[in-house]
Write an enzyme that holds these catalytic residues in place. Structure first.
Site, PDB file in Angstrom:
ATOM      1  N   ASP A 191     -17.327   2.441 -37.682  1.00 55.24           N
ATOM      2  CA  ASP A 191     -15.983   2.080 -38.144  1.00 55.24           C
ATOM      3  C   ASP A 191     -15.576   3.054 -39.235  1.00 55.24           C
ATOM      4  O   ASP A 191     -16.362   3.393 -40.109  1.00 55.24           O
ATOM      5  CB  ASP A 191     -15.911   0.639 -38.676  1.00 55.24           C
ATOM      6  CG  ASP A 191     -14.463   0.133 -38.688  1.00 55.24           C
ATOM      7  OD1 ASP A 191     -14.160  -0.806 -37.948  1.00 55.24           O
ATOM      8  OD2 ASP A 191     -13.629   0.712 -39.427  1.00 55.24           O
ATOM      9  N   ARG A 196     -14.385  -2.627 -44.030  1.00 57.32           N
ATOM     10  CA  ARG A 196     -14.574  -3.532 -42.882  1.00 57.32           C
ATOM     11  C   ARG A 196     -16.064  -3.851 -42.711  1.00 57.32           C
ATOM     12  O   ARG A 196     -16.441  -4.983 -42.455  1.00 57.32           O
ATOM     13  CB  ARG A 196     -14.074  -2.886 -41.594  1.00 57.32           C
ATOM     14  CG  ARG A 196     -12.643  -2.438 -41.629  1.00 57.32           C
ATOM     15  CD  ARG A 196     -11.721  -3.574 -41.317  1.00 57.32           C
ATOM     16  NE  ARG A 196     -10.402  -3.052 -40.990  1.00 57.32           N
ATOM     17  CZ  ARG A 196      -9.441  -3.765 -40.423  1.00 57.32           C
ATOM     18  NH1 ARG A 196      -9.638  -5.030 -40.107  1.00 57.32           N
ATOM     19  NH2 ARG A 196      -8.270  -3.235 -40.160  1.00 57.32           N
ATOM     20  N   ASN A 237     -15.768   7.983 -37.603  1.00 51.63           N
ATOM     21  CA  ASN A 237     -14.918   7.779 -36.440  1.00 51.63           C
ATOM     22  C   ASN A 237     -15.805   7.581 -35.204  1.00 51.63           C
ATOM     23  O   ASN A 237     -16.880   8.209 -35.106  1.00 51.63           O
ATOM     24  CB  ASN A 237     -14.009   8.994 -36.248  1.00 51.63           C
ATOM     25  CG  ASN A 237     -12.824   8.661 -35.362  1.00 51.63           C
ATOM     26  OD1 ASN A 237     -12.985   8.366 -34.180  1.00 51.63           O
ATOM     27  ND2 ASN A 237     -11.635   8.681 -35.943  1.00 51.63           N
ATOM     28  N   TYR A 268      -5.334   2.338 -34.463  1.00 54.34           N
ATOM     29  CA  TYR A 268      -6.370   3.318 -34.141  1.00 54.34           C
ATOM     30  C   TYR A 268      -6.345   4.482 -35.140  1.00 54.34           C
ATOM     31  O   TYR A 268      -5.271   4.897 -35.581  1.00 54.34           O
ATOM     32  CB  TYR A 268      -6.145   3.833 -32.716  1.00 54.34           C
ATOM     33  CG  TYR A 268      -7.298   4.619 -32.153  1.00 54.34           C
ATOM     34  CD1 TYR A 268      -8.382   3.976 -31.585  1.00 54.34           C
ATOM     35  CD2 TYR A 268      -7.297   6.014 -32.184  1.00 54.34           C
ATOM     36  CE1 TYR A 268      -9.457   4.696 -31.070  1.00 54.34           C
ATOM     37  CE2 TYR A 268      -8.360   6.748 -31.670  1.00 54.34           C
ATOM     38  CZ  TYR A 268      -9.432   6.073 -31.107  1.00 54.34           C
ATOM     39  OH  TYR A 268     -10.490   6.792 -30.593  1.00 54.34           O
ATOM     40  N   TYR A 317     -13.771  -3.062 -23.644  1.00 58.26           N
ATOM     41  CA  TYR A 317     -13.818  -4.380 -24.258  1.00 58.26           C
ATOM     42  C   TYR A 317     -12.447  -4.893 -24.689  1.00 58.26           C
ATOM     43  O   TYR A 317     -12.254  -5.394 -25.805  1.00 58.26           O
ATOM     44  CB  TYR A 317     -14.827  -4.429 -25.409  1.00 58.26           C
ATOM     45  CG  TYR A 317     -15.503  -5.782 -25.479  1.00 58.26           C
ATOM     46  CD1 TYR A 317     -14.864  -6.917 -24.960  1.00 58.26           C
ATOM     47  CD2 TYR A 317     -16.757  -5.948 -26.017  1.00 58.26           C
ATOM     48  CE1 TYR A 317     -15.451  -8.152 -24.974  1.00 58.26           C
ATOM     49  CE2 TYR A 317     -17.364  -7.197 -26.046  1.00 58.26           C
ATOM     50  CZ  TYR A 317     -16.697  -8.292 -25.514  1.00 58.26           C
ATOM     51  OH  TYR A 317     -17.278  -9.526 -25.536  1.00 58.26           O
ATOM     52  N   CYS A 405     -16.821 -23.145 -28.371  1.00 60.97           N
ATOM     53  CA  CYS A 405     -17.741 -23.331 -27.247  1.00 60.97           C
ATOM     54  C   CYS A 405     -16.978 -23.035 -25.969  1.00 60.97           C
ATOM     55  O   CYS A 405     -15.874 -23.534 -25.804  1.00 60.97           O
ATOM     56  CB  CYS A 405     -18.158 -24.791 -27.115  1.00 60.97           C
ATOM     57  SG  CYS A 405     -19.528 -25.255 -28.113  1.00 60.97           S
TER      58      CYS A 405
HETATM   59  P1  NAD Z   1      -8.696  -4.910 -36.222  1.00 57.54           P
HETATM   60  O1  NAD Z   1      -7.438  -4.152 -36.295  1.00 57.54           O
HETATM   61  O2  NAD Z   1      -8.949  -6.042 -37.137  1.00 57.54           O
HETATM   62  O3  NAD Z   1      -9.924  -3.895 -36.379  1.00 57.54           O
HETATM   63  C1  NAD Z   1      -9.982  -2.657 -35.713  1.00 57.54           C
HETATM   64  C2  NAD Z   1     -11.058  -1.811 -36.372  1.00 57.54           C
HETATM   65  O4  NAD Z   1     -11.208  -0.574 -35.671  1.00 57.54           O
HETATM   66  C3  NAD Z   1     -10.755  -1.451 -37.819  1.00 57.54           C
HETATM   67  O5  NAD Z   1     -11.835  -1.832 -38.613  1.00 57.54           O
HETATM   68  C4  NAD Z   1     -10.579   0.062 -37.792  1.00 57.54           C
HETATM   69  O6  NAD Z   1     -11.020   0.683 -38.970  1.00 57.54           O
HETATM   70  C5  NAD Z   1     -11.421   0.461 -36.623  1.00 57.54           C
HETATM   71  N1  NAD Z   1     -11.031   1.733 -36.000  1.00 57.54           N
HETATM   72  C6  NAD Z   1      -9.816   2.089 -35.509  1.00 57.54           C
HETATM   73  N2  NAD Z   1      -9.873   3.293 -34.957  1.00 57.54           N
HETATM   74  C7  NAD Z   1     -11.150   3.726 -35.078  1.00 57.54           C
HETATM   75  C8  NAD Z   1     -11.834   4.890 -34.642  1.00 57.54           C
HETATM   76  N3  NAD Z   1     -11.225   5.867 -33.978  1.00 57.54           N
HETATM   77  N4  NAD Z   1     -13.162   4.976 -34.922  1.00 57.54           N
HETATM   78  C9  NAD Z   1     -13.817   4.003 -35.589  1.00 57.54           C
HETATM   79  N5  NAD Z   1     -13.200   2.881 -36.020  1.00 57.54           N
HETATM   80  C10 NAD Z   1     -11.889   2.741 -35.753  1.00 57.54           C
HETATM   81  O7  NAD Z   1      -8.801  -5.372 -34.697  1.00 57.54           O
HETATM   82  P2  NAD Z   1      -9.723  -6.496 -34.013  1.00 57.54           P
HETATM   83  O8  NAD Z   1      -9.122  -7.827 -34.234  1.00 57.54           O
HETATM   84  O9  NAD Z   1     -11.136  -6.279 -34.364  1.00 57.54           O
HETATM   85  O10 NAD Z   1      -9.496  -6.136 -32.480  1.00 57.54           O
HETATM   86  C11 NAD Z   1      -9.969  -4.892 -31.971  1.00 57.54           C
HETATM   87  C12 NAD Z   1      -9.451  -4.631 -30.580  1.00 57.54           C
HETATM   88  O11 NAD Z   1     -10.052  -5.530 -29.668  1.00 57.54           O
HETATM   89  C13 NAD Z   1      -7.954  -4.837 -30.452  1.00 57.54           C
HETATM   90  O12 NAD Z   1      -7.412  -3.869 -29.589  1.00 57.54           O
HETATM   91  C14 NAD Z   1      -7.842  -6.178 -29.864  1.00 57.54           C
HETATM   92  O13 NAD Z   1      -6.636  -6.364 -29.171  1.00 57.54           O
HETATM   93  C15 NAD Z   1      -9.035  -6.222 -28.948  1.00 57.54           C
HETATM   94  N6  NAD Z   1      -9.517  -7.578 -28.735  1.00 57.54           N
HETATM   95  C16 NAD Z   1     -10.453  -7.789 -27.803  1.00 57.54           C
HETATM   96  C17 NAD Z   1     -10.912  -9.068 -27.570  1.00 57.54           C
HETATM   97  C18 NAD Z   1     -11.950  -9.337 -26.563  1.00 57.54           C
HETATM   98  O14 NAD Z   1     -12.381 -10.440 -26.372  1.00 57.54           O
HETATM   99  N7  NAD Z   1     -12.433  -8.352 -25.905  1.00 57.54           N
HETATM  100  C19 NAD Z   1     -10.426 -10.133 -28.274  1.00 57.54           C
HETATM  101  C20 NAD Z   1      -9.499  -9.887 -29.238  1.00 57.54           C
HETATM  102  C21 NAD Z   1      -9.081  -8.611 -29.482  1.00 57.54           C
END
Ligand code: NAD
Length: 546
Positions: A191, A196, A237, A268, A317, A405
């Site tokens: 990250d 974070r 990154n 992003y 994901y 759950c």
């Molecule tokens: P968030 O915005 O709270 O966190 C995103 C994190 O990614 C941040 O900590 C940021 O610093 C980091 N980041 C961004 N670009 C980066 C890069 N190039 N390299 C490294 N780190 C980077 O978001 P979140 O709530 O954790 O959600 C993340 C993603 O997952 C979203 O796109 C969301 O829609 C998706 N999501 C997936 C599910 C699932 O079940 N699969 C559920 C909810 C959300």
């Protein structure tokens, strides 16, 4: 608004005219609790810019409206702003919410950003704008289930001695390290933002932080060798971490990503910029920022494809990273599958999904009482038993104590009625609020995620989430929401949320029976209609067909 007013009220005393309104008030404020939300000062709950209210003024007005709302009135929320209170009846939802909706031809990120700049719209993500976010716990069981399903399919039913690489440790992504170590694997996650990772350390979702990529890789390999279930967050990154793995010819056993790729501007981070430089560029030159984001996402997907070719079990994901890469010419971006078709869809076919509840009293003991009920109701379900035990041991509550759950058709209504009885008998100190993620069996149309590769090709048909919101409104859910763009970004999804309160009354019992039957039933019907055999069997078993 002073701090006291914005804190979630606890205990058994009402601040509103009924428990349903009170539940909406407490869950809204809980979404914005600093222990729960990612950036509460900007009203951002999670998932890039997923907000609970349009702005501070709207938040104050919502709080006021909820406090004054009668048992036969319904508050209307338009993209995070309260716009009216209209007469309904006691069984109707107390709040109806629509977030981020745009007419399809105009449903682009660019147009959304223009409207947001003018203060006309808000991004609700999924549970942010529908006031049922419960912190990283909300996702952790789903992530745990995904890795468990992966372990069952590819390994010896656990991840012992495997290296699992990912990125993004935000509100949702932060659940990955814990879900992986709960499945006994090693997690190495990148990250960009150090705070974070620190937050995940504080809440015990991650074990270690690292600042040097090679050292982090070496340590992860050592833990893999020793079969230790330990997670490491490395401040860099995602593309820097993946490049080092490629250069050193280290192939992870599993590979995914949960950076906020659904939002190229706010979510992003492009490579080559510090967090401060990124903030400056975002402010001064958003077009350039978005261009660089897309370039990094293309590289990110290329790297994942390369590691997949070398043998890593690779999956998307749910952040639309593949979709973004495809937009800028990575033609084979979809060569690795999404997590839903790969691991989750069979669960959706049984009406299973992320069912959750929170104790409005604020007392953790109330959740332990509900845990007991769940274990008594479903004694044959071994994995549920394992989950509850692990959750009690390893998951720190954030804000109002809550539990999640994955329950299916038939099970959710049983649980809801049993919780209502707990409230009626005074075994818990205040009502229990029950809800779910929009990432559920029958509530979402999202072709790059929940409805990717449907058997009949109906991935983009969005009648289903609309019907879901309508039937939950008709059934008497406490609040119902219809959103656009959650998870994967503007233009890519339509989805609905529902929340229902168990306040111990007979009226609540009738509503719970209807809503918790109908809500997962929509998922079973949707998947049976698409031709899935498991769903057809579930449909017959529960007599849901015509
Ligand atoms: P968030 O915005 O709270 O966190 C995103 C994190 O990614 C941040 O900590 C940021 O610093 C980091 N980041 C961004 N670009 C980066 C890069 N190039 N390299 C490294 N780190 C980077 O978001 P979140 O709530 O954790 O959600 C993340 C993603 O997952 C979203 O796109 C969301 O829609 C998706 N999501 C997936 C599910 C699932 O079940 N699969 C559920 C909810 C959300």
């Amino acid at each position: 608004m002073n701090l006291k007013e914005s804190q979630t009220p606890l205990g058994a005393t009402l601040n509103c005219k009924g428990w349903v309104q009170e539940a909406a008030l407490r869950m809204l404020l809980n979404n914005l609790d600093p222990a729960v939300a990612e950036r509460p000062e900007d009203l951002i709950v999670y998932g890039g810019r997923g907000k609970a209210a349009r702005n501070k003024e709207a938040l104050e007005l919502i709080i006021k409206a909820l406090k004054n709302l009668e048992d036969d009135e319904t508050l209307l929320i338009q993209s995070g702003k309260p716009v009216g209170v209209l007469p309904t009846h006691k069984d109707a939802p107390r709040v109806l919410i629509s977030n981020s909706q745009l007419v399809p031809k105009w449903a682009t990120q660019q147009h959304f950003d223009e409207l947001e700049d003018k203060g006309l719209i808000m991004y609700g993500q999924m549970t942010a704008g529908s006031w049922i976010y419960i912190g990283s716990q909300g996702i952790v069981q789903g992530t745990y289930e995904t890795y468990a399903a992966l372990a069952k399919k590819h390994f010896d039913s656990n991840l012992k001695g495997t290296l699992n690489v990912t990125a993004g440790l935000g509100g949702m992504g932060g659940a990955q390290p814990l879900a992986i170590t709960m499945n006994q694997g090693v997690c190495l996650a990148a990250d960009v933002e150090e705070w974070r990772i620190q937050k995940r350390l504080e809440t015990r979702y991650i074990d270690e932080i690292a600042y040097n990529i090679d050292e982090a890789i070496d340590k992860a390999l050592q833990y893999k060798e020793e079969q230790k279930a330990i997670s490491i967050g490395v401040v860099c990154n995602a593309v820097e971490l993946l490049q080092r793995l490629i250069d050193r010819n280290i192939v992870p056993d599993t590979l995914t990503d949960q950076t906020s790729a659904h939002d190229p501007l706010i979510g992003y981070f492009p490579e080559g910029l510090t967090v401060a430089e990124a903030a400056e560029l975002r402010e001064k030159n958003p077009e350039e920022y978005v261009k660089r984001s897309y370039a990094t996402m293309a590289k990110h997907v290329e790297q994942m494809l390369e590691l997949q070719r070398r043998g890593a079990i690779t999956f998307d994901y749910g952040n639309n990273l593949r979709g973004r890469a495809l937009e800028v010419g990575v033609k084979n971006a979809f060569d690795f599958p999404g997590f839903v078709p790969a691991y989750i869809r069979p669960l959706f076919c049984e009406g299973k999904g992320p069912f959750r509840w929170a104790a409005l009293s604020g007392d953790p003991q109330d959740i332990y009482e509900t845990d007991k009920v769940i274990l008594e109701l479903f004694p044959e379900n071994e994995s549920l038993k394992r989950w509850i035990t692990m959750a009690q041991e390893r998951i720190a509550f954030q804000g109002l104590p809550a539990r999640i759950c994955w329950l299916g058709q038939g099970e959710r209504e049983k649980a809801g009625l049993a919780f209502n009885k707990l409230v009626a008998e005074g075994k818990v100190k205040a009502p229990i609020v029950i809800g779910r993620d929009h990432l559920d069996t029958g509530s979402v149309a999202s072709p790059n995620r929940e409805t990717e590769a449907m058997l009949d090709g109906s991935d983009a048909v969005a009648d289903w989430p609309i019907l879901n919101a309508l039937i939950n409104t008709a059934g008497g859910a406490s609040w119902v929401s219809l959103h656009h763009g959650g998870g994967v970004g503007i233009g890519y999804s339509i989805h609905a949320g529902m929340v229902i309160v168990a306040d111990g009354t007979e009226d609540a019992a009738r509503r719970l029976k209807r809503v918790l039957h109908n809500d997962p039933a929509m998922g079973v019907i949707r998947h049976a209609d698409a031709g899935y055999d498991i769903a057809k069997d579930t449909l017959r078993k529960h007599r849901l067909g015509l």
